[in-house]
Write a protein that holds these residues in place. Structure first.
Motif, PDB file in Angstrom:
ATOM      1  N   GLN A 213       0.826  -1.192   0.000  1.00 41.67           N
ATOM      2  CA  GLN A 213       0.000   0.000   0.000  1.00 41.67           C
ATOM      3  C   GLN A 213       0.872   1.258   0.000  1.00 41.67           C
ATOM      4  OE1 GLN A 213      -0.018  -2.399   2.371  1.00 41.67           O
ATOM      5  NE2 GLN A 213      -0.179  -1.552   4.439  1.00 41.67           N
ATOM      6  N   PRO A 214       0.298   2.412  -0.397  1.00 41.84           N
ATOM      7  CA  PRO A 214       1.055   3.666  -0.390  1.00 41.84           C
ATOM      8  C   PRO A 214       1.663   3.927   0.988  1.00 41.84           C
ATOM      9  CG  PRO A 214      -1.095   3.987  -1.394  1.00 41.84           C
ATOM     10  CD  PRO A 214      -1.102   2.612  -0.819  1.00 41.84           C
ATOM     11  N   GLY A 215       2.912   4.384   0.972  1.00 45.93           N
ATOM     12  CA  GLY A 215       3.595   4.691   2.223  1.00 45.93           C
ATOM     13  C   GLY A 215       4.493   3.590   2.722  1.00 45.93           C
ATOM     14  N   THR A 216       4.515   2.445   2.044  1.00 42.85           N
ATOM     15  CA  THR A 216       5.366   1.342   2.484  1.00 42.85           C
ATOM     16  C   THR A 216       6.647   1.239   1.671  1.00 42.85           C
ATOM     17  OG1 THR A 216       4.194  -0.226   1.027  1.00 42.85           O
ATOM     18  CG2 THR A 216       3.386   0.010   3.292  1.00 42.85           C
ATOM     19  N   GLY A 217       6.813   2.092   0.662  1.00 45.66           N
ATOM     20  CA  GLY A 217       7.990   1.985  -0.201  1.00 45.66           C
ATOM     21  C   GLY A 217       8.499   3.332  -0.648  1.00 45.66           C
ATOM     22  N   GLU A 218       9.065   3.362  -1.843  1.00 44.35           N
ATOM     23  CA  GLU A 218       9.817   4.524  -2.302  1.00 44.35           C
ATOM     24  C   GLU A 218       9.017   5.508  -3.151  1.00 44.35           C
ATOM     25  OE1 GLU A 218      12.749   2.168  -4.253  1.00 44.35           O
ATOM     26  OE2 GLU A 218      11.896   2.428  -6.250  1.00 44.35           O
ATOM     27  N   ILE A 219       7.792   5.181  -3.532  1.00 46.98           N
ATOM     28  CA  ILE A 219       7.027   6.068  -4.415  1.00 46.98           C
ATOM     29  C   ILE A 219       6.290   7.117  -3.585  1.00 46.98           C
ATOM     30  CG2 ILE A 219       5.196   6.201  -6.129  1.00 46.98           C
ATOM     31  CD1 ILE A 219       5.849   3.368  -6.985  1.00 46.98           C
ATOM     32  N   SER A 238      -6.933   3.205  -9.182  1.00 45.02           N
ATOM     33  CA  SER A 238      -7.181   1.813  -8.812  1.00 45.02           C
ATOM     34  C   SER A 238      -6.016   1.280  -7.989  1.00 45.02           C
ATOM     35  CB  SER A 238      -7.366   0.963 -10.073  1.00 45.02           C
ATOM     36  OG  SER A 238      -7.669  -0.378  -9.737  1.00 45.02           O
ATOM     37  N   PHE A 239      -6.338   0.598  -6.911  1.00 47.35           N
ATOM     38  CA  PHE A 239      -5.325   0.081  -5.993  1.00 47.35           C
ATOM     39  C   PHE A 239      -5.191  -1.427  -6.220  1.00 47.35           C
ATOM     40  CE2 PHE A 239      -7.200   3.879  -4.296  1.00 47.35           C
ATOM     41  CZ  PHE A 239      -6.114   4.615  -3.852  1.00 47.35           C
ATOM     42  N   GLU A 240      -4.078  -1.817  -6.837  1.00 44.32           N
ATOM     43  CA  GLU A 240      -3.818  -3.227  -7.123  1.00 44.32           C
ATOM     44  C   GLU A 240      -2.573  -3.617  -6.346  1.00 44.32           C
ATOM     45  OE1 GLU A 240      -3.741  -6.221 -10.971  1.00 44.32           O
ATOM     46  OE2 GLU A 240      -2.977  -4.180 -11.202  1.00 44.32           O
ATOM     47  N   LEU A 241      -2.760  -3.970  -5.088  1.00 45.83           N
ATOM     48  CA  LEU A 241      -1.628  -4.096  -4.179  1.00 45.83           C
ATOM     49  C   LEU A 241      -1.727  -5.353  -3.318  1.00 45.83           C
ATOM     50  CD1 LEU A 241      -2.899  -3.137  -1.199  1.00 45.83           C
ATOM     51  CD2 LEU A 241      -2.779  -0.902  -2.311  1.00 45.83           C
ATOM     52  N   VAL A 242      -0.574  -5.683  -2.713  1.00 47.37           N
ATOM     53  CA  VAL A 242      -0.477  -6.785  -1.767  1.00 47.37           C
ATOM     54  C   VAL A 242      -0.362  -6.163  -0.374  1.00 47.37           C
ATOM     55  CG1 VAL A 242       0.863  -8.781  -1.017  1.00 47.37           C
ATOM     56  CG2 VAL A 242       0.692  -8.233  -3.461  1.00 47.37           C
ATOM     57  N   PRO A 243      -1.370  -6.333   0.489  1.00 42.66           N
ATOM     58  CA  PRO A 243      -1.331  -5.667   1.803  1.00 42.66           C
ATOM     59  C   PRO A 243      -0.147  -6.140   2.631  1.00 42.66           C
ATOM     60  CG  PRO A 243      -3.101  -7.295   1.722  1.00 42.66           C
ATOM     61  CD  PRO A 243      -2.582  -7.158   0.331  1.00 42.66           C
ATOM     62  N   GLN A 244       0.679  -5.200   3.039  1.00 42.83           N
ATOM     63  CA  GLN A 244       1.863  -5.555   3.817  1.00 42.83           C
ATOM     64  C   GLN A 244       1.455  -6.056   5.200  1.00 42.83           C
ATOM     65  OE1 GLN A 244       5.234  -5.168   2.131  1.00 42.83           O
ATOM     66  NE2 GLN A 244       3.470  -5.503   0.804  1.00 42.83           N
ATOM     67  N   GLY A 245       2.087  -7.151   5.609  1.00 46.72           N
ATOM     68  CA  GLY A 245       1.727  -7.766   6.879  1.00 46.72           C
ATOM     69  C   GLY A 245       0.432  -8.546   6.826  1.00 46.72           C
ATOM     70  N   GLY A 246      -0.168  -8.656   5.644  1.00 46.51           N
ATOM     71  CA  GLY A 246      -1.406  -9.416   5.502  1.00 46.51           C
ATOM     72  C   GLY A 246      -2.641  -8.720   6.028  1.00 46.51           C
ATOM     73  N   ASP A 247      -2.536  -7.444   6.385  1.00 46.23           N
ATOM     74  CA  ASP A 247      -3.668  -6.714   6.976  1.00 46.23           C
ATOM     75  C   ASP A 247      -4.331  -5.858   5.890  1.00 46.23           C
ATOM     76  OD1 ASP A 247      -5.415  -5.087   8.400  1.00 46.23           O
ATOM     77  OD2 ASP A 247      -4.049  -4.868  10.109  1.00 46.23           O
ATOM     78  N   SER A 248      -5.379  -6.394   5.268  1.00 45.09           N
ATOM     79  CA  SER A 248      -6.037  -5.695   4.164  1.00 45.09           C
ATOM     80  C   SER A 248      -6.768  -4.445   4.627  1.00 45.09           C
ATOM     81  CB  SER A 248      -7.011  -6.649   3.461  1.00 45.09           C
ATOM     82  OG  SER A 248      -6.327  -7.739   2.884  1.00 45.09           O
ATOM     83  N   ASP A 249      -7.343  -4.487   5.828  1.00 46.19           N
ATOM     84  CA  ASP A 249      -8.046  -3.303   6.325  1.00 46.19           C
ATOM     85  C   ASP A 249      -7.081  -2.146   6.547  1.00 46.19           C
ATOM     86  OD1 ASP A 249     -10.712  -4.314   6.390  1.00 46.19           O
ATOM     87  OD2 ASP A 249     -10.256  -5.403   8.213  1.00 46.19           O
ATOM     88  N   ARG A 250      -5.915  -2.451   7.082  1.00 43.07           N
ATOM     89  CA  ARG A 250      -4.915  -1.391   7.272  1.00 43.07           C
ATOM     90  C   ARG A 250      -4.456  -0.847   5.927  1.00 43.07           C
ATOM     91  NH1 ARG A 250       0.694  -2.378  10.495  1.00 43.07           N
ATOM     92  NH2 ARG A 250       1.183  -3.515   8.576  1.00 43.07           N
ATOM     93  N   ALA A 251      -4.284  -1.734   4.941  1.00 45.28           N
ATOM     94  CA  ALA A 251      -3.896  -1.289   3.606  1.00 45.28           C
ATOM     95  C   ALA A 251      -4.952  -0.380   3.005  1.00 45.28           C
ATOM     96  CB  ALA A 251      -3.655  -2.495   2.704  1.00 45.28           C
ATOM     97  N   ALA A 252      -6.225  -0.738   3.180  1.00 42.48           N
ATOM     98  CA  ALA A 252      -7.313   0.094   2.657  1.00 42.48           C
ATOM     99  C   ALA A 252      -7.328   1.459   3.324  1.00 42.48           C
ATOM    100  CB  ALA A 252      -8.651  -0.615   2.855  1.00 42.48           C
ATOM    101  N   ARG A 253      -7.079   1.498   4.614  1.00 44.01           N
ATOM    102  CA  ARG A 253      -7.036   2.789   5.318  1.00 44.01           C
ATOM    103  C   ARG A 253      -5.889   3.653   4.803  1.00 44.01           C
ATOM    104  NH1 ARG A 253      -8.466  -0.608   9.750  1.00 44.01           N
ATOM    105  NH2 ARG A 253      -6.296  -0.748  10.450  1.00 44.01           N
ATOM    106  N   ALA A 254      -4.758   3.029   4.479  1.00 46.81           N
ATOM    107  CA  ALA A 254      -3.628   3.788   3.929  1.00 46.81           C
ATOM    108  C   ALA A 254      -3.987   4.385   2.568  1.00 46.81           C
ATOM    109  CB  ALA A 254      -2.406   2.880   3.807  1.00 46.81           C
ATOM    110  N   CYS A 255      -4.703   3.628   1.752  1.00 49.94           N
ATOM    111  CA  CYS A 255      -5.145   4.145   0.458  1.00 49.94           C
ATOM    112  C   CYS A 255      -6.039   5.364   0.648  1.00 49.94           C
ATOM    113  CB  CYS A 255      -5.904   3.059  -0.309  1.00 49.94           C
ATOM    114  SG  CYS A 255      -4.914   1.609  -0.748  1.00 49.94           S
TER     115      CYS A 255
END
Length: 261
Positions: A213-219, A238-255
């Motif tokens: 998700q956004p905020g976990t890397g260099e972009i 469109s968000f086509e990502l692999v949720p880091q740590g396996g937490d999809s809800d946290r990834a969605a909140r980051a988006c």
């Protein structure tokens, strides 16, 4: 802007219908799939309608590629079947591929052809494919895929897909600007994004490395969002990502946090 999420890697512990419900609860306007043959597409379409979440798009074909003229008949046959399904469930985009992709990202290579012959085959194939979607409201999407994980793929950076869209010159052929793939293949995201905007049908988000998700890397997605807003872009993110740590809800909140929806 509209905001969509691919269900491929999100909430994988849930059924696809429940993934749609999760996406809706996080405020996503639409969901996307990979291959519609892997799900009960009619059930999914019904759930999307009942939840008020659009079913955006999915693969138009998979086995063959547009860069090989000998595979064109197979590609068009698969696309025709996918158009029928898309119309039935209300999907609006079919993803096309320059090359067939086998298990593990292995390219189904065409016979030895020059670069120009492969390019022209893509243009001619898309010109034929457009006839299948005229009058339907469906767009054919072309997307560059990185040459790090998928070596040998013909559409290997966004400059290629811009050139294809320009050559086809049809409003039903639009590119997906996938930041994950472009950062790996060619970088220069801001310059390439500005060059791609006239032909862009979708802006895809995932970070590098890891496709998180956004905020976990260099972009710097906050910067790219400002670029889109400054250019008046009002299309799909469109968000086509692999949720880091396996937490999809946290990834969605980051988006939602980075893109403000």
């Amino acid at each position: 802007m509209k905001h969509g999420v691919s269900l491929q890697f999100m909430w994988t512990e849930l059924s696809f219908p429940d993934r749609v419900r999760k996406a809706g609860s996080h405020g996503f306007d639409q969901v996307d799939l990979w291959d519609w043959r892997d799900v009960d597409i009619d059930e999914l379409g019904e759930v999307c309608r009942s939840e008020g979440v659009a079913l955006g798009g999915f693969f138009g074909h998979r086995q063959g590629g547009l860069a090989d003229p000998s595979q064109r008949g197979q590609v068009l046959e698969e696309l025709a079947a996918s158009v029928e399904v898309a119309e039935r469930v209300g999907a609006t985009q079919l993803h096309t591929f320059s090359d067939g992709i086998g298990p593990g990202g292995v390219i189904v290579k065409p016979p030895p052809l020059t670069w120009q012959a492969r390019f022209q085959s893509c243009v001619d194939g898309l010109a034929e494919a457009v006839k299948l979607v005229e009058g339907t409201g469906i767009t054919l999407g072309v997307e560059a895929i990185n040459n790090v994980y998928v070596p040998g793929y013909f559409w290997d950076e966004v400059g290629m897909t811009v050139a294809v869209c320009r050559a086809v010159d049809h409003p039903r052929v639009r590119l997906a600007f996938d930041c994950f793939h472009q950062q790996l293949s060619g970088g220069r995201l801001t310059d390439n994004l500005l060059a791609a905007l006239p032909w862009m049908g979708r802006f895809d988000v995932a970070d590098v490395p890891g496709r998180g998700q956004p905020g976990t890397g260099e972009i710097n997605y906050a910067h790219l969002r400002r670029v889109l807003e400054a250019q008046g872009y009002d299309g799909l993110v469109s968000f086509e990502l692999v949720p880091q740590g396996g937490d999809s809800d946290r990834a969605a909140r980051a988006c939602r946090r980075v893109f403000g929806f």
